[in-house]
Design an enzyme around this catalytic site. Sequence first.
Site, PDB file in Angstrom:
ATOM      1  N   GLU B 256       0.812  -1.250   0.081  1.00 12.41           N
ATOM      2  CA  GLU B 256      -0.067   0.060   0.159  1.00 12.41           C
ATOM      3  C   GLU B 256       1.001   1.363   0.109  1.00 12.41           C
ATOM      4  OE1 GLU B 256      -2.869  -0.420  -0.952  1.00 12.41           O
ATOM      5  OE2 GLU B 256      -3.084  -2.658  -0.309  1.00 12.41           O
ATOM      6  N   HIS B 259       1.208   2.078  -3.552  1.00 16.50           N
ATOM      7  CA  HIS B 259       0.281   2.543  -4.103  1.00 16.50           C
ATOM      8  C   HIS B 259       0.402   4.146  -3.682  1.00 16.50           C
ATOM      9  CE1 HIS B 259      -1.890  -0.420  -6.183  1.00 16.50           C
ATOM     10  NE2 HIS B 259      -1.842  -1.176  -5.318  1.00 16.50           N
ATOM     11  N   GLU B 285      -0.788  -0.829 -10.037  1.00 19.86           N
ATOM     12  CA  GLU B 285      -0.111  -1.985  -9.463  1.00 19.86           C
ATOM     13  C   GLU B 285       1.486  -2.147  -9.629  1.00 19.86           C
ATOM     14  OE1 GLU B 285      -2.453  -3.554  -7.757  1.00 19.86           O
ATOM     15  OE2 GLU B 285      -1.543  -5.263  -7.203  1.00 19.86           O
TER      16      GLU B 285
END
Lengths: 490, 490
Positions: B256, B259, B285
Amino acid sequence: MSAMNDLLAFQRQTEALSSIAERLGWDQETVMPRGAAEQRAEEMGAIESVLHERRTDPRIGEWLEAATPRTEAESRAIELIARDFNRANRVPARLATELARLTSLSQGIWAEARANEDAEEFLPTLDQVLMLKREEAAALAEGGDLYDALLDDYEPGMTGAEIASLFDAMRPRLVTLREDILGAGVQPQELTGHFPQETQLRLARTCATAFGYDWSRGRMDVAVHPFSSGRWQDSRITTRVVEPDPFNCLYSTIHEVGHSSYELGIDPDYAFTPLGRGVSMGVHESQSRIYENQMARGRAFTGWLFNRMSDAFDGLNITDADAFYATVNRVTPGFIRTEADEVQYNLHIMMRFDLERDLIAGRLDTRDLVEAWNSRFQKDFGVAVDRPANGVLQDVHWAIGLFGYFPTYALGNVYAGCLNAAMREDTPDLDDTLAQGDAAPGVEWLRENIHRHGGLLPPRQLVEEATEDDISPEPLLDYLEDKFSTIYKL
Amino acid sequence: MSAMNDLLAFQRQTEALSSIAERLGWDQETVMPRGAAEQRAEEMGAIESVLHERRTDPRIGEWLEAATPRTEAESRAIELIARDFNRANRVPARLATELARLTSLSQGIWAEARANEDAEEFLPTLDQVLMLKREEAAALAEGGDLYDALLDDYEPGMTGAEIASLFDAMRPRLVTLREDILGAGVQPQELTGHFPQETQLRLARTCATAFGYDWSRGRMDVAVHPFSSGRWQDSRITTRVVEPDPFNCLYSTIHEVGHSSYELGIDPDYAFTPLGRGVSMGVHESQSRIYENQMARGRAFTGWLFNRMSDAFDGLNITDADAFYATVNRVTPGFIRTEADEVQYNLHIMMRFDLERDLIAGRLDTRDLVEAWNSRFQKDFGVAVDRPANGVLQDVHWAIGLFGYFPTYALGNVYAGCLNAAMREDTPDLDDTLAQGDAAPGVEWLRENIHRHGGLLPPRQLVEEATEDDISPEPLLDYLEDKFSTIYKL
């Protein structure tokens, strides 16, 4: 039927968007990363702009003309929507934008001036805010009283003149009581010791639970200034921790539980309608105050709290429940409104009310405000203000344009006094359960008589129907004199 | 100039409102009281409705016609706004509403069916979703390929045929590698022990810091399914704790962070414009994967992590950094995509891609889906699916209408493979710093070559310019064969 339905459907979406804006505000004060301020300002600006567009949407005017309400609730909804629509349309867009811009700016200038202890740094900006607020008031008042037009936003139906006469009736007894207390031979002990943050927060949760806070529809976080936020299925509270003073955390929590319980207790049928919120700032404050003061600062609850705190902190420097009760209710001289006790609090408000009424009326110039504040404080409290942060710079309200807001705090105390008298008559077992750490009979009485109605009844009617009596400062003053005469053996 | 400025100002507010909607989603998954679900659904509905209205606002069409971009960024903004506007307008309002209604309903039906291990309970609803998605695809495709029209929403510019040929090129080497690994004589040890939640979360924070997560513009909370949320000055991550498996928490966190770093690394000038977000799901991704896999699952970083974990948990059952590296990268048979290792993950995706392409093309009926899934799984993984929750019911994607989304996961791995090859060439010291718990050279390379561009360049061009090479699965496959041959001594 169609106009009524269209209007309610439109309003429903507006209420949902407004609830989102409030949730964003919560996020900002509790969990938002510190580097996100500019982004959040832009987000808030965007949703406020959508809300402003909706509140002044000309279709509302058309729907209002054609709508036929089918129930008492729909009639009242129409009334409230029309009120907001008219207010929103009376203020020119240019003025609304300018006010939003200036008040967001002036908050920073106020904070800076307060930190620098320099009132002169802030007064020119305050003067600009005041000028725009007077312009707004004139637009809203349409020839009527300027102050009343602003007050109406916070306490619909109330006038400055009514408040002035209420306050005039209260002042002499409060001044006398204050002098008697400060001159009393025996003064309560101060609570001292080490009170770890985690223990304070755990106790705060226990207190919130004692006052029936519904954790499935709320949560508690830490914020710089405690507040309550949201309604219906999601009303969150915040608290703060001042390590040497656990009462700050515990009573802030119970105060906010009062606000949130009001919102959570409203009839679910009113959700997403103009009836689905507390009806005025005064009534709202009455709920937070009656939780915090008449219930949580009473002898019964403090007896329970004394035991909980003694356990949690491995003993206190106060070893007796009666002495603890006196400590909780200690009256000491001080400059700061938000730290004031039940007796002195209203005197702080009265002084702000008189000053802001004079400012709005044009009878007082911002250049003379410091002098006016300081001499009035000397007169009411017998002490000279030592520095601006303890004086005219202590509250943010005027900086952000909240003129007409202060009196609702004292009005809340007056309402709480009236409601407490009626509630006590109807719930003879309340002190018994409070002594066990359970406010349920009081909470239920308030839910039944105040909370569930939401915005259905105007403030005065709501309180008068709940108490089956006219609004009067007498019950509050009787309660204060009775309570403090006992504590201070007057 | 005015049309361009009006369009950008309008878009700015839309972006701010869309960012608010995302923040509400974060709130819902992390801190919202459990009793607030209905209220939140109504709030989300209200803001989505405002957003839909804005996205299809006819003024956008007029502005687009009249607007004259002044810079490369403005040209690209126009292109992206036009793309969204056309997509939004091609889908009839009735269909959009029906899809929103059905997919919110079908998520619950899917969850129930999965809990009951009963695929038949879910398939009729899936069939309805599929019917509507095919209708939507037809509206979007305007005569073109249905699947491509859906895929274009997640990976603009990519086609199903291109992905199919990419996957065909990958499959043989992945299947061989998988068989070699599972048949290898020596298998890595499993990590066992007691791993308290608080320690896991503390380590997760340390890992996020190692990967340069900017805590002043983010925060970490716990959620059921980890996700990252937000952009510009406020991109928050979530993680989860599975007590017996600390890798779950640590690697979810780093994933995460990948991201969020992408969103936080975008040129601040693009904030509140269509360029101010990750350009595609595949590129997104690629960032989470290159953080999680190529950097955090490499020998260098696991060496550092081994010491941190040994300290934090007072020793591990694995006592050697090389063995720990093998443990982190353990390949074991399993049914679940989200639990799969780097080698098998892409095989899970390929199978879903083929099945959903057949569903959308009308070549596969939902009544035959279970059989198709199970026989394909048997063929690719050599194991019979034992129950629906391990088979066709394991992912939520199709239930909520996400057809065309799955391949972007594998595409992300392919992009990550390409980017890793180029990044390693440019940052010869990366392994040295990773071995010290510092990913800075890699993070900086990605910020410079990927993150800062936001939506400026289309996905393929972005990756190809960063790597100065065509997109190809070779670097990923070479990396996997090299890494796992070493670990498994193939």
